[in-house]
Design a protein around this motif. Sequence first.
Motif, PDB file in Angstrom:
ATOM      1  N   SER A 117      -7.947   7.128 -13.636  1.00  0.00           N
ATOM      2  CA  SER A 117      -8.977   6.087 -13.785  1.00  0.00           C
ATOM      3  C   SER A 117      -8.526   4.801 -14.491  1.00  0.00           C
ATOM      4  CB  SER A 117     -10.203   6.635 -14.523  1.00  0.00           C
ATOM      5  OG  SER A 117      -9.936   6.809 -15.879  1.00  0.00           O
ATOM      6  N   SER A 118      -7.229   4.599 -14.673  1.00  0.00           N
ATOM      7  CA  SER A 118      -6.807   3.330 -15.249  1.00  0.00           C
ATOM      8  C   SER A 118      -5.959   2.536 -14.281  1.00  0.00           C
ATOM      9  CB  SER A 118      -6.011   3.561 -16.536  1.00  0.00           C
ATOM     10  OG  SER A 118      -4.797   4.210 -16.234  1.00  0.00           O
ATOM     11  N   GLY A 119      -5.329   3.224 -13.325  1.00  0.00           N
ATOM     12  CA  GLY A 119      -4.488   2.535 -12.365  1.00  0.00           C
ATOM     13  C   GLY A 119      -3.119   2.184 -12.919  1.00  0.00           C
ATOM     14  N   ALA A 120      -2.895   2.454 -14.227  1.00  0.00           N
ATOM     15  CA  ALA A 120      -1.595   2.146 -14.825  1.00  0.00           C
ATOM     16  C   ALA A 120      -0.532   3.077 -14.239  1.00  0.00           C
ATOM     17  CB  ALA A 120      -1.664   2.331 -16.333  1.00  0.00           C
ATOM     18  N   GLU A 121       0.694   2.553 -14.166  1.00  0.00           N
ATOM     19  CA  GLU A 121       1.762   3.312 -13.547  1.00  0.00           C
ATOM     20  C   GLU A 121       2.994   3.322 -14.448  1.00  0.00           C
ATOM     21  OE1 GLU A 121       0.553   1.922  -9.062  1.00  0.00           O
ATOM     22  OE2 GLU A 121       2.317   1.121  -9.997  1.00  0.00           O
ATOM     23  N   ILE A 122       3.700   4.465 -14.450  1.00  0.00           N
ATOM     24  CA  ILE A 122       4.979   4.556 -15.164  1.00  0.00           C
ATOM     25  C   ILE A 122       5.935   5.376 -14.318  1.00  0.00           C
ATOM     26  CG2 ILE A 122       3.954   4.429 -17.455  1.00  0.00           C
ATOM     27  CD1 ILE A 122       4.563   7.494 -17.629  1.00  0.00           C
ATOM     28  N   LYS A 123       7.206   5.317 -14.628  1.00  0.00           N
ATOM     29  CA  LYS A 123       8.196   6.156 -13.955  1.00  0.00           C
ATOM     30  C   LYS A 123       8.103   7.577 -14.513  1.00  0.00           C
ATOM     31  CE  LYS A 123      10.639   3.319 -11.374  1.00  0.00           C
ATOM     32  NZ  LYS A 123      10.800   3.434  -9.977  1.00  0.00           N
ATOM     33  N   THR A 140       2.843   8.394  -6.350  1.00  0.00           N
ATOM     34  CA  THR A 140       2.986   7.682  -5.081  1.00  0.00           C
ATOM     35  C   THR A 140       4.092   8.336  -4.271  1.00  0.00           C
ATOM     36  OG1 THR A 140       4.506   6.105  -6.070  1.00  0.00           O
ATOM     37  CG2 THR A 140       2.179   5.512  -6.038  1.00  0.00           C
ATOM     38  N   ARG A 141       3.937   8.276  -2.962  1.00  0.00           N
ATOM     39  CA  ARG A 141       4.909   8.920  -2.085  1.00  0.00           C
ATOM     40  C   ARG A 141       6.185   8.096  -1.941  1.00  0.00           C
ATOM     41  NH1 ARG A 141       3.122  13.067   1.590  1.00  0.00           N
ATOM     42  NH2 ARG A 141       1.504  14.146   0.455  1.00  0.00           N
ATOM     43  N   ASP A 142       6.068   6.787  -2.073  1.00  0.00           N
ATOM     44  CA  ASP A 142       7.204   5.911  -1.812  1.00  0.00           C
ATOM     45  C   ASP A 142       8.316   6.059  -2.841  1.00  0.00           C
ATOM     46  OD1 ASP A 142       8.761   3.950  -0.677  1.00  0.00           O
ATOM     47  OD2 ASP A 142       7.666   2.288  -1.568  1.00  0.00           O
ATOM     48  N   ASN A 143       7.974   5.884  -4.131  1.00  0.00           N
ATOM     49  CA  ASN A 143       9.007   5.915  -5.163  1.00  0.00           C
ATOM     50  C   ASN A 143       8.712   6.890  -6.297  1.00  0.00           C
ATOM     51  OD1 ASN A 143       6.936   4.461  -6.209  1.00  0.00           O
ATOM     52  ND2 ASN A 143       8.119   2.660  -6.739  1.00  0.00           N
ATOM     53  N   GLY A 144       7.708   7.729  -6.157  1.00  0.00           N
ATOM     54  CA  GLY A 144       7.423   8.762  -7.147  1.00  0.00           C
ATOM     55  C   GLY A 144       6.840   8.258  -8.444  1.00  0.00           C
ATOM     56  N   VAL A 145       6.216   7.083  -8.445  1.00  0.00           N
ATOM     57  CA  VAL A 145       5.590   6.542  -9.647  1.00  0.00           C
ATOM     58  C   VAL A 145       4.296   7.306  -9.895  1.00  0.00           C
ATOM     59  CG1 VAL A 145       4.509   4.504 -10.647  1.00  0.00           C
ATOM     60  CG2 VAL A 145       6.597   4.277  -9.334  1.00  0.00           C
ATOM     61  N   ARG A 146       4.095   7.707 -11.132  1.00  0.00           N
ATOM     62  CA  ARG A 146       2.896   8.471 -11.478  1.00  0.00           C
ATOM     63  C   ARG A 146       1.703   7.538 -11.623  1.00  0.00           C
ATOM     64  NH1 ARG A 146       2.219  12.093 -16.887  1.00  0.00           N
ATOM     65  NH2 ARG A 146       0.104  12.740 -16.499  1.00  0.00           N
ATOM     66  N   VAL A 147       0.555   7.934 -11.066  1.00  0.00           N
ATOM     67  CA  VAL A 147      -0.681   7.158 -11.162  1.00  0.00           C
ATOM     68  C   VAL A 147      -1.574   7.857 -12.172  1.00  0.00           C
ATOM     69  CG1 VAL A 147      -2.678   6.290  -9.917  1.00  0.00           C
ATOM     70  CG2 VAL A 147      -0.475   6.486  -8.751  1.00  0.00           C
ATOM     71  N   PHE A 148      -1.941   7.145 -13.244  1.00  0.00           N
ATOM     72  CA  PHE A 148      -2.760   7.743 -14.279  1.00  0.00           C
ATOM     73  C   PHE A 148      -4.220   7.763 -13.887  1.00  0.00           C
ATOM     74  CE2 PHE A 148       0.916   6.771 -16.886  1.00  0.00           C
ATOM     75  CZ  PHE A 148       1.069   7.970 -17.527  1.00  0.00           C
ATOM     76  N   ALA A 178       0.851  -1.184   0.000  1.00  0.00           N
ATOM     77  CA  ALA A 178       0.000   0.000   0.000  1.00  0.00           C
ATOM     78  C   ALA A 178       0.888   1.236   0.000  1.00  0.00           C
ATOM     79  CB  ALA A 178      -0.902  -0.002   1.229  1.00  0.00           C
ATOM     80  N   ASP A 179       0.388   2.320  -0.581  1.00  0.00           N
ATOM     81  CA  ASP A 179       1.183   3.537  -0.658  1.00  0.00           C
ATOM     82  C   ASP A 179       0.281   4.755  -0.548  1.00  0.00           C
ATOM     83  OD1 ASP A 179       3.413   5.096  -0.892  1.00  0.00           O
ATOM     84  OD2 ASP A 179       3.992   4.363  -2.868  1.00  0.00           O
ATOM     85  N   ARG A 180       0.861   5.831  -0.050  1.00  0.00           N
ATOM     86  CA  ARG A 180       0.143   7.091   0.011  1.00  0.00           C
ATOM     87  C   ARG A 180       0.261   7.792  -1.340  1.00  0.00           C
ATOM     88  NH1 ARG A 180       2.655  10.431   4.467  1.00  0.00           N
ATOM     89  NH2 ARG A 180       4.529   9.540   3.584  1.00  0.00           N
ATOM     90  N   VAL A 181      -0.645   8.732  -1.584  1.00  0.00           N
ATOM     91  CA  VAL A 181      -0.673   9.452  -2.856  1.00  0.00           C
ATOM     92  C   VAL A 181      -0.392  10.917  -2.599  1.00  0.00           C
ATOM     93  CG1 VAL A 181      -2.105  10.094  -4.821  1.00  0.00           C
ATOM     94  CG2 VAL A 181      -2.325   7.849  -3.824  1.00  0.00           C
ATOM     95  N   GLY A 182       0.458  11.508  -3.430  1.00  0.00           N
ATOM     96  CA  GLY A 182       0.752  12.930  -3.348  1.00  0.00           C
ATOM     97  C   GLY A 182       0.366  13.613  -4.642  1.00  0.00           C
ATOM     98  N   ILE A 183       0.374  14.927  -4.626  1.00  0.00           N
ATOM     99  CA  ILE A 183       0.040  15.723  -5.801  1.00  0.00           C
ATOM    100  C   ILE A 183       1.320  16.388  -6.296  1.00  0.00           C
ATOM    101  CG2 ILE A 183      -1.389  17.602  -6.687  1.00  0.00           C
ATOM    102  CD1 ILE A 183      -2.988  15.211  -5.654  1.00  0.00           C
ATOM    103  N   LYS A 184       1.565  16.283  -7.600  1.00  0.00           N
ATOM    104  CA  LYS A 184       2.756  16.874  -8.199  1.00  0.00           C
ATOM    105  C   LYS A 184       2.326  17.820  -9.306  1.00  0.00           C
ATOM    106  CE  LYS A 184       7.044  15.669 -10.487  1.00  0.00           C
ATOM    107  NZ  LYS A 184       7.876  14.584 -11.006  1.00  0.00           N
ATOM    108  N   LEU A 185       2.913  19.012  -9.354  1.00  0.00           N
ATOM    109  CA  LEU A 185       2.646  19.956 -10.428  1.00  0.00           C
ATOM    110  C   LEU A 185       3.536  19.590 -11.610  1.00  0.00           C
ATOM    111  CD1 LEU A 185       2.456  23.269  -8.399  1.00  0.00           C
ATOM    112  CD2 LEU A 185       0.586  21.892  -9.248  1.00  0.00           C
ATOM    113  N   LEU A 186       2.930  19.356 -12.769  1.00  0.00           N
ATOM    114  CA  LEU A 186       3.687  18.906 -13.933  1.00  0.00           C
ATOM    115  C   LEU A 186       4.389  20.043 -14.657  1.00  0.00           C
ATOM    116  CD1 LEU A 186       1.313  16.257 -15.507  1.00  0.00           C
ATOM    117  CD2 LEU A 186       3.401  15.885 -14.216  1.00  0.00           C
TER     118      LEU A 186
END
Length: 114
Positions: free
Chosen positions: A107-113, A97-105, A79-87
């Motif tokens: 409504s799809s749940g897909a993740e990328i670096k 995500t707060r842990d490793n900075g993976v972006r959460v897209f 489980a991970d916390r979610v943060g907001i990042k200004l692009l």
Amino acid sequence: MNKIRKGDEVIVLAGKDKGKRGRVSLRKDDQYLVVDGINLVKKHTKPNPMKGATGGIVEKAMPIHQSNVAIYNAATGKADRVGIKLLSADEQKSRKTRDNGVRVFRSSGAEIKV
């Protein structure tokens, strides 16, 4: 901006379904959401010939408070916390995500670096 949205894969932190994972299928209001396969109850229904519904016992997913779930991070398997990042400079927001900075897209749940 909601940190948990429809379509996100979440893991339950507290309650009878602690540790189970599922997808958010519906946001009831600002605080409650419905997760597929989580918080199931047995509802006794009467037969209704006008609607063509038969009576019996039906399992139904009930809402769960958003504080009892967290985003599931597939990279770490936890489980991970979610943060907001200004692009960019035009104040476009993105969830990460707060842990490793993976972006959460959205409504799809897909993740990328990032």
